[in-house]
Design a protein around this motif. Structure first.
Motif, PDB file in Angstrom:
ATOM      1  N   GLY A 159     -57.008  38.243 -39.139  1.00 30.95           N
ATOM      2  CA  GLY A 159     -57.787  37.463 -38.171  1.00 30.95           C
ATOM      3  C   GLY A 159     -57.507  37.947 -36.756  1.00 30.95           C
ATOM      4  N   LEU A 174     -65.928  34.550 -43.760  1.00 30.25           N
ATOM      5  CA  LEU A 174     -65.793  33.399 -42.872  1.00 30.25           C
ATOM      6  C   LEU A 174     -66.007  33.781 -41.412  1.00 30.25           C
ATOM      7  CD1 LEU A 174     -64.679  30.329 -42.809  1.00 30.25           C
ATOM      8  CD2 LEU A 174     -62.646  31.439 -41.916  1.00 30.25           C
ATOM      9  N   ASN A 175     -65.291  34.830 -40.987  1.00 30.15           N
ATOM     10  CA  ASN A 175     -65.274  35.100 -39.558  1.00 30.15           C
ATOM     11  C   ASN A 175     -66.539  35.757 -39.037  1.00 30.15           C
ATOM     12  OD1 ASN A 175     -62.829  34.028 -39.759  1.00 30.15           O
ATOM     13  ND2 ASN A 175     -61.675  35.784 -39.053  1.00 30.15           N
ATOM     14  N   THR A 184     -57.904  34.448 -35.971  1.00 26.24           N
ATOM     15  CA  THR A 184     -59.065  34.823 -35.162  1.00 26.24           C
ATOM     16  C   THR A 184     -59.137  33.954 -33.914  1.00 26.24           C
ATOM     17  OG1 THR A 184     -60.160  35.161 -37.269  1.00 26.24           O
ATOM     18  CG2 THR A 184     -61.520  35.375 -35.328  1.00 26.24           C
ATOM     19  N   LEU A 185     -58.868  32.657 -34.110  1.00 34.01           N
ATOM     20  CA  LEU A 185     -58.936  31.696 -33.008  1.00 34.01           C
ATOM     21  C   LEU A 185     -58.027  32.114 -31.851  1.00 34.01           C
ATOM     22  CD1 LEU A 185     -60.116  28.609 -32.869  1.00 34.01           C
ATOM     23  CD2 LEU A 185     -57.733  28.017 -33.027  1.00 34.01           C
ATOM     24  N   SER A 233     -56.593  33.000 -41.578  1.00 33.44           N
ATOM     25  CA  SER A 233     -57.585  33.879 -40.934  1.00 33.44           C
ATOM     26  C   SER A 233     -58.302  33.152 -39.802  1.00 33.44           C
ATOM     27  CB  SER A 233     -58.570  34.461 -41.948  1.00 33.44           C
ATOM     28  OG  SER A 233     -59.341  33.434 -42.488  1.00 33.44           O
ATOM     29  N   THR A 234     -58.513  31.825 -39.974  1.00 30.25           N
ATOM     30  CA  THR A 234     -59.161  31.068 -38.898  1.00 30.25           C
ATOM     31  C   THR A 234     -58.246  31.001 -37.672  1.00 30.25           C
ATOM     32  OG1 THR A 234     -60.189  29.749 -40.615  1.00 30.25           O
ATOM     33  CG2 THR A 234     -60.362  28.913 -38.389  1.00 30.25           C
ATOM     34  N   TRP A 266     -66.682  32.181 -32.132  1.00 27.74           N
ATOM     35  CA  TRP A 266     -65.545  32.908 -31.538  1.00 27.74           C
ATOM     36  C   TRP A 266     -65.887  33.383 -30.132  1.00 27.74           C
ATOM     37  CZ3 TRP A 266     -62.492  30.872 -34.561  1.00 27.74           C
ATOM     38  CH2 TRP A 266     -62.530  30.997 -35.943  1.00 27.74           C
TER      39      TRP A 266
END
Lengths: 505, 144
Positions: A72, A374-375, A32-33, A28-29, A382
């Motif tokens: 993500g 988390l996000n 999203t990244l 997910s990191t 972000w």
């Protein structure tokens, strides 16, 4: 019902190991990244990151990571839609309408939060609905013969080609190009080499991952080289994140409706997220007491479509996992991810790989949870990524793509294919030809080929068998109607536009 | 001629050539083998369906369409040289040269900026994929 809950529990116990939770976190990191980087939509993000999942080794862990990357990337796409008015994919165009307006009014935080919370609720609803509907779907699919498979593949391709928003003629042309490219390789029935030029690398067909990464990733980078000045970041500060009481009141019913509509639309092969968010937006606007607020920052205009988008995306796993039919470009990329792990989705997957089937369903839930815990709190970080200049972004995607593609088979041929596909992706983009339907058609080409030939054998060489069997006949009939309607709409729209231009000009 | 080089007519022409190739190839593979549909049936039938559609795309109005720009085409040229040199020179040197040239020529930024980003990206990529994920990508020229 109890059985469905037991199966979900089984999936959750498989997925909830420390290792798998770690993969969900990393996925997910990373999703999203990359997804939040301007100009990189969810399909591009997943395509670029796909080879990394290959390194995981354990198939379930890899799929959990992939599902987390997916969520993500979807969230990253919503972020760029709201803050930059740059939709990462067609389905996010709707989010831009009110999300960007909310950001302009200083309400970027609630817009981002409601997009994530709506997606989470929709994800939860659809995962449970998946567990209920999935087994029934798979059982039903077991009774399908070749004509039904042929009809379903035609239906999915027809819808995806004509519903992507562009010209239906171009959409169908891309589907047909995809079918042609999908026939490259050894013919499984006769054992003949088809269009391989004697190349061993092409014997198994054109490798899907380099093609995806080239067309979506590299093609996008080449296309972006034309843009001057980059994107305008609206605000670096998000401010208050949580929606107000009034905003909650407006959002929750929209989230509920969006989750349900999205789910049913996602079940249709070729339906997918675009149709879900479009329908949700028009329903919310119709039901609203203040429809004039839509397009000017109505939170329901973000909450409904974002939920529908997510719900439809989860539901599109049903045709993928039970019928082996990817319903849209994203599931086509996920299909490639499953194949990398030596898993062929289809009606037998639930009985042959129950751990994978239920593990994947549960993993989607983990992807959603990770996104929320988390996000969302990290949204400030972000947002800073939106500032990454394109002259760093382009070469970085290039390096990841070359190394990622090489890692799949340690083959230079795949690297050449990646670069060639990048050029083709750029040319397609310039000519307004969407590569999504092409990729779907390439994947479905094998099903189309074998089911067509088996059907013709069953029907003693006559195509009449396709329409004489009730189910395949109905599916083909509906496909023809839907495609014809889209053509009619397209040409009628163009005609009236021309008339308007003549009248005003 | 200039019109032919616009994206839509150019792509339509390329796709038409591809369709013809598959139609002829499909026919040669065989449309029907005894009692069975042949290996060439689907490609042949698909190519025949595609040809009239692509003719239609060729003639679709291309008013809003923009011509090809030089920068992406230059990038493709650099990429082709890059791909050709990768197997013999390994990953590091061609990647550093490509990214430096990319940033200098395509983005018009100073050479040193390009070089710094190129070295950082090439080393980061090599560290992640080759060292951590153990992808057997050759990093340096074969002779070293």
């Amino acid at each position: 019902m109890t059985e469905a809950l037991q199966q979900i529990w089984y999936g959750l116990t498989l997925a909830a190991t420390p290792g798998n939770l770690f993969y969900a976190l990393v996925g997910s990191t990373l999703g999203t990244l990359v997804g939040v980087l301007p100009g990189l939509g969810p399909v591009t993000t997943i395509a670029i990151l796909l080879p990394i999942t290959y390194q995981v080794g354990d198939p379930l862990g890899a799929m959990i990571m992939l599902a987390s990357i997916y969520y993500g990337a979807m969230y990253g796409g919503s972020t760029t839609s709201i803050l930059l008015k740059v939709p990462g994919e067609a389905a996010s165009v709707i989010t831009c309408l009110d999300g960007y307006q909310m950001a302009r009014q200083g309400r970027a935080g609630p817009a981002l939060a409601i997009a994530a919370i709506g997606s989470f609720i929709a994800g939860t609803v659809s995962v449970f609905a998946l567990a209920l509907v999935g087994p029934a779907f798979a059982n039903f699919a077991l009774s399908f013969g070749p004509p039904e498979y042929f009809a379903l593949a035609v239906f999915g391709l027809g819808l995806s080609a004509t519903l992507s928003g562009g010209s239906p003629v171009r959409g169908i042309a891309m589907v047909l190009v995809g079918v042609l490219l999908g026939t490259v390789g050894l013919d499984t029935v006769t054992g003949l080499d088809r269009f391989t030029f004697g190349s061993l690398e092409l014997a198994d067909g054109i490798e899907l991952v380099p093609l995806l990464m080239g067309m979506f990733g590299l093609g996008e980078i080449l296309f972006n080289l034309e843009q001057k000045g980059g994107f305008q970041l609206l605000t670096a500060k998000i401010g208050r994140l949580m929606p107000s009481r009034q905003e909650w009141k407006e959002s929750l019913p929209a989230i509920g409706r969006g989750s349900v509509f999205g789910f049913f639309i996602g079940l249709i092969p070729g339906g997918g997220a675009i149709l879900g968010s479009l329908l949700s937006y028009s329903v919310e606007k119709t039901l609203s007491k203040e429809p004039e607020k839509f397009g000017k920052g109505a939170i329901a205009g973000v909450a409904g479509p974002e939920s529908a988008n997510n719900s439809a995306a989860s539901a599109s796993f049903i045709p993928l996992l039970t019928l082996g039919l990817p319903g849209n470009a994203v599931t086509a990329v996920l299909f490639a991810g499953l194949l990398i792990q030596n898993i062929t989705p289809g009606p037998l997957m639930m009985t042959q790989h129950p751990d994978m089937f239920w593990g994947i369903i549960a993993s989607m839930y983990f992807g959603n949870i990770m996104l929320l815990i988390l996000n969302l709190p990290m949204v400030g970080i972000w947002v800073q990524l939106l500032r990454v200049p394109f002259w760093i972004l382009g070469p970085a995607v290039l390096v990841i793509s070359v190394l990622g593609v090489y890692s799949l088979r340690n083959s230079w041929f795949d690297v050449y294919l990646l670069i060639a596909a990048g050029l083709v992706g750029y040319l397609f983009r310039k000519a307004s030809l969407d590569p999504g339907p092409l990729i779907m058609a390439m994947i479905l080409s094998t099903i189309l080929d074998t089911s067509l030939r088996q059907s013709l054998l069953m029907g003693d060489g006559s195509m009449a068998i396709m329409v004489s069997r009730p189910l395949s006949g109905i599916i083909l009939g509906v496909s023809v109607l839907v495609v014809a309607y889209q053509f009619y709409n397209h040409f009628r729209g163009r005609k009236s536009k021309l008339l308007d231009e003549t009248a005003t000009g | 001629m200039k019109q032919m080089l616009m994206p839509t007519p150019l792509m339509a022409t390329i796709i038409a050539v591809v369709a013809l190739f598959f139609a002829i190839g499909g026919y040669r593979l065989g449309l029907w083998e005894g009692e069975m549909p042949g290996a060439g049936l689907l490609p042949f039938a698909t190519a025949l369906l595609l040809l009239p559609l692509i003719v239609r795309v060729f003639f679709e109005r291309t008013k809003a369409e923009e011509p090809f720009r030089l920068r992406p085409l230059m990038a493709v040229f650099f990429l082709a040289i890059y791909a050709a040199t990768l197997p013999s020179l390994g990953f590091i040197i061609p990647t550093i040269i490509l990214i430096t040239v990319w940033i200098r020529v395509l983005d018009g930024l100073p050479l040193l900026t390009g070089l710094a980003v190129a070295v950082a990206l090439a080393l980061a990529g090599a560290l992640l994929f080759v060292v951590l994920l153990q992808v057997p990508m050759p990093l340096v020229p074969k002779i070293l």
